[in-house]
Design a protein around this motif. Sequence first.
Motif, PDB file in Angstrom:
ATOM      1  N   SER A   1       0.771  -1.088  -0.129  1.00 32.42           N
ATOM      2  CA  SER A   1      -0.033   0.043  -0.034  1.00 32.42           C
ATOM      3  C   SER A   1       0.947   1.417   0.156  1.00 32.42           C
ATOM      4  O   SER A   1       0.322   2.257  -0.432  1.00 32.42           O
ATOM      5  CB  SER A   1      -0.854   0.127   1.052  1.00 32.42           C
ATOM      6  N   SER A   2       2.144   1.082   0.331  1.00 31.25           N
ATOM      7  CA  SER A   2       3.189   2.375   0.258  1.00 31.25           C
ATOM      8  C   SER A   2       3.813   2.436  -1.010  1.00 31.25           C
ATOM      9  O   SER A   2       4.360   3.401  -1.238  1.00 31.25           O
ATOM     10  CB  SER A   2       4.229   1.930   1.405  1.00 31.25           C
ATOM     11  N   TYR A   3       3.476   1.560  -2.036  1.00 27.58           N
ATOM     12  CA  TYR A   3       4.113   1.715  -3.214  1.00 27.58           C
ATOM     13  C   TYR A   3       3.745   2.700  -4.047  1.00 27.58           C
ATOM     14  O   TYR A   3       2.541   3.091  -3.678  1.00 27.58           O
ATOM     15  CB  TYR A   3       4.011   0.443  -4.253  1.00 27.58           C
ATOM     16  N   ASN A   4       4.513   3.369  -5.057  1.00 26.67           N
ATOM     17  CA  ASN A   4       4.008   4.202  -5.852  1.00 26.67           C
ATOM     18  C   ASN A   4       3.679   5.679  -5.043  1.00 26.67           C
ATOM     19  O   ASN A   4       2.380   6.357  -5.414  1.00 26.67           O
ATOM     20  CB  ASN A   4       2.798   3.966  -6.683  1.00 26.67           C
ATOM     21  N   GLY A   5       4.020   6.092  -4.232  1.00 28.66           N
ATOM     22  CA  GLY A   5       3.908   7.147  -3.126  1.00 28.66           C
ATOM     23  C   GLY A   5       3.924   8.475  -4.128  1.00 28.66           C
ATOM     24  O   GLY A   5       3.008   9.346  -3.878  1.00 28.66           O
ATOM     25  N   PHE A   6       4.926   8.874  -4.980  1.00 33.96           N
ATOM     26  CA  PHE A   6       4.925  10.087  -5.502  1.00 33.96           C
ATOM     27  C   PHE A   6       3.801  10.079  -6.551  1.00 33.96           C
ATOM     28  O   PHE A   6       3.050  11.254  -6.703  1.00 33.96           O
ATOM     29  CB  PHE A   6       6.372  10.186  -6.295  1.00 33.96           C
ATOM     30  N   ALA A   7       3.646   9.091  -7.389  1.00 31.12           N
ATOM     31  CA  ALA A   7       2.438   9.028  -8.375  1.00 31.12           C
ATOM     32  C   ALA A   7       1.176   9.299  -7.620  1.00 31.12           C
ATOM     33  O   ALA A   7       0.293  10.227  -8.014  1.00 31.12           O
ATOM     34  CB  ALA A   7       2.253   7.712  -9.237  1.00 31.12           C
ATOM     35  N   ARG A   8       1.006   8.878  -6.270  1.00 33.25           N
ATOM     36  CA  ARG A   8      -0.285   8.805  -5.714  1.00 33.25           C
ATOM     37  C   ARG A   8      -0.530  10.467  -5.016  1.00 33.25           C
ATOM     38  O   ARG A   8      -1.607  10.986  -5.032  1.00 33.25           O
ATOM     39  CB  ARG A   8      -0.741   7.903  -4.587  1.00 33.25           C
ATOM     40  N   SER A   9       0.930  10.863  -4.575  1.00 31.43           N
ATOM     41  CA  SER A   9       0.849  12.517  -4.389  1.00 31.43           C
ATOM     42  C   SER A   9       0.463  13.410  -5.401  1.00 31.43           C
ATOM     43  O   SER A   9      -0.415  14.238  -5.208  1.00 31.43           O
ATOM     44  CB  SER A   9       2.184  12.739  -3.752  1.00 31.43           C
ATOM     45  N   LEU A  10       1.033  13.004  -6.426  1.00 31.34           N
ATOM     46  CA  LEU A  10       0.499  13.997  -7.659  1.00 31.34           C
ATOM     47  C   LEU A  10      -0.888  13.986  -7.956  1.00 31.34           C
ATOM     48  O   LEU A  10      -1.706  14.799  -8.343  1.00 31.34           O
ATOM     49  CB  LEU A  10       1.317  13.376  -8.815  1.00 31.34           C
ATOM     50  N   ALA A  11      -1.494  12.600  -8.034  1.00 33.92           N
ATOM     51  CA  ALA A  11      -2.970  12.508  -8.443  1.00 33.92           C
ATOM     52  C   ALA A  11      -3.759  13.174  -7.222  1.00 33.92           C
ATOM     53  O   ALA A  11      -4.807  13.722  -7.684  1.00 33.92           O
ATOM     54  CB  ALA A  11      -3.203  11.065  -8.249  1.00 33.92           C
ATOM     55  N   GLY A  12      -3.335  12.922  -5.983  1.00 36.77           N
ATOM     56  CA  GLY A  12      -4.205  13.777  -4.854  1.00 36.77           C
ATOM     57  C   GLY A  12      -4.046  15.472  -5.238  1.00 36.77           C
ATOM     58  O   GLY A  12      -5.390  15.759  -5.101  1.00 36.77           O
ATOM     59  N   GLU A  13      -2.857  15.939  -5.634  1.00 38.43           N
ATOM     60  CA  GLU A  13      -3.008  17.252  -6.017  1.00 38.43           C
ATOM     61  C   GLU A  13      -3.589  17.648  -7.311  1.00 38.43           C
ATOM     62  O   GLU A  13      -4.310  18.661  -7.103  1.00 38.43           O
ATOM     63  CB  GLU A  13      -1.424  17.770  -5.735  1.00 38.43           C
ATOM     64  N   TYR A  14      -3.521  16.824  -8.132  1.00 35.42           N
ATOM     65  CA  TYR A  14      -4.358  17.214  -9.222  1.00 35.42           C
ATOM     66  C   TYR A  14      -5.980  17.127  -9.124  1.00 35.42           C
ATOM     67  O   TYR A  14      -6.764  18.046  -9.473  1.00 35.42           O
ATOM     68  CB  TYR A  14      -3.875  16.152 -10.584  1.00 35.42           C
ATOM     69  N   ALA A  15      -6.313  16.181  -8.130  1.00 30.97           N
ATOM     70  CA  ALA A  15      -7.758  16.060  -7.949  1.00 30.97           C
ATOM     71  C   ALA A  15      -8.071  17.375  -7.313  1.00 30.97           C
ATOM     72  O   ALA A  15      -9.438  17.931  -7.170  1.00 30.97           O
ATOM     73  CB  ALA A  15      -7.908  14.861  -6.965  1.00 30.97           C
ATOM     74  N   MET A  16      -7.371  17.903  -6.477  1.00 35.44           N
ATOM     75  CA  MET A  16      -7.534  19.174  -5.623  1.00 35.44           C
ATOM     76  C   MET A  16      -7.712  20.253  -6.775  1.00 35.44           C
ATOM     77  O   MET A  16      -8.606  21.082  -6.524  1.00 35.44           O
ATOM     78  CB  MET A  16      -6.383  19.572  -4.579  1.00 35.44           C
TER      79      MET A  16
END
Length: 259
Positions: A34-49
């Motif tokens: 669940s900790s994998y791909n943290g940078f990509a998930r961070s980007l996606a969260g900011e784009y969603a915002m």
Amino acid sequence: QSNFHFDLGTLIPNIINNQEINDKKNQPEDMDKSSYNGFARSLAGEYAMYARNNPDYIDAPFLSNHDQPRSSAALRNNPAKIKLAADMYILAEGVPFIYYGEEIAMKSGADDPTKRTPMVWKPAGKDKLTPTWCDSGAYGNVSVYNKKTVPVSEQENDPDSILNHYKRVIRVKTAHPALYKGRLTPVPCDSAVLESWVMECDEEKAFVVHNVSSVKDVTVSLPEGCNMPMVYAANPAVKVEDGKITVPAMSSVVLAQMK
């Protein structure tokens, strides 16, 4: 209008440097996937915002600006790290901004004049266009920070230079609709050191992978729907065959296909 993405200049070097520390400790990959791909998930969260406030948002990622030390310092002046950081932000969403000098790994000090020294076009003493303010008594010899910087005139003739790396990844970015106008979706690979996502628009789909490890070459199965032709490889040792991809340490890959 676009939004400057201010935190990437800190986030990306931290990811690369922290992974190098983990590599030196020879730590095993985190079993908690669940900790994998943290940078990509961070980007996606900011784009969603962004999208909640403006569905037609345009991101403007960058690594540093005129008020900050250039990113080469945070990346330990390591050419491989500098190239990887360039790929990680240029191959994300939006219109990337390059603060002049980053594409040749110029250095900066802590005070403003050192962050704004002239572009190093030619070797010291051979560029008649270089202004003299940076060596004046008012500022001190702030050009000392770039005495070892390889100038543009020399990097242009080196196919492996940082400057030519920037040129290559920019050409890929501007050649593929998925990369310059697509939206990002995190698509993890089965590795703690791979950051990966799909970029997609109406015309094209692309799969972007970055290996942030300083030492580990990684081979994984391609995620479903991502087995496409390779259009960019930061390292010639990249392999895509039999539904698997091999990504050398500190390098990036893009697969893409028109719909």
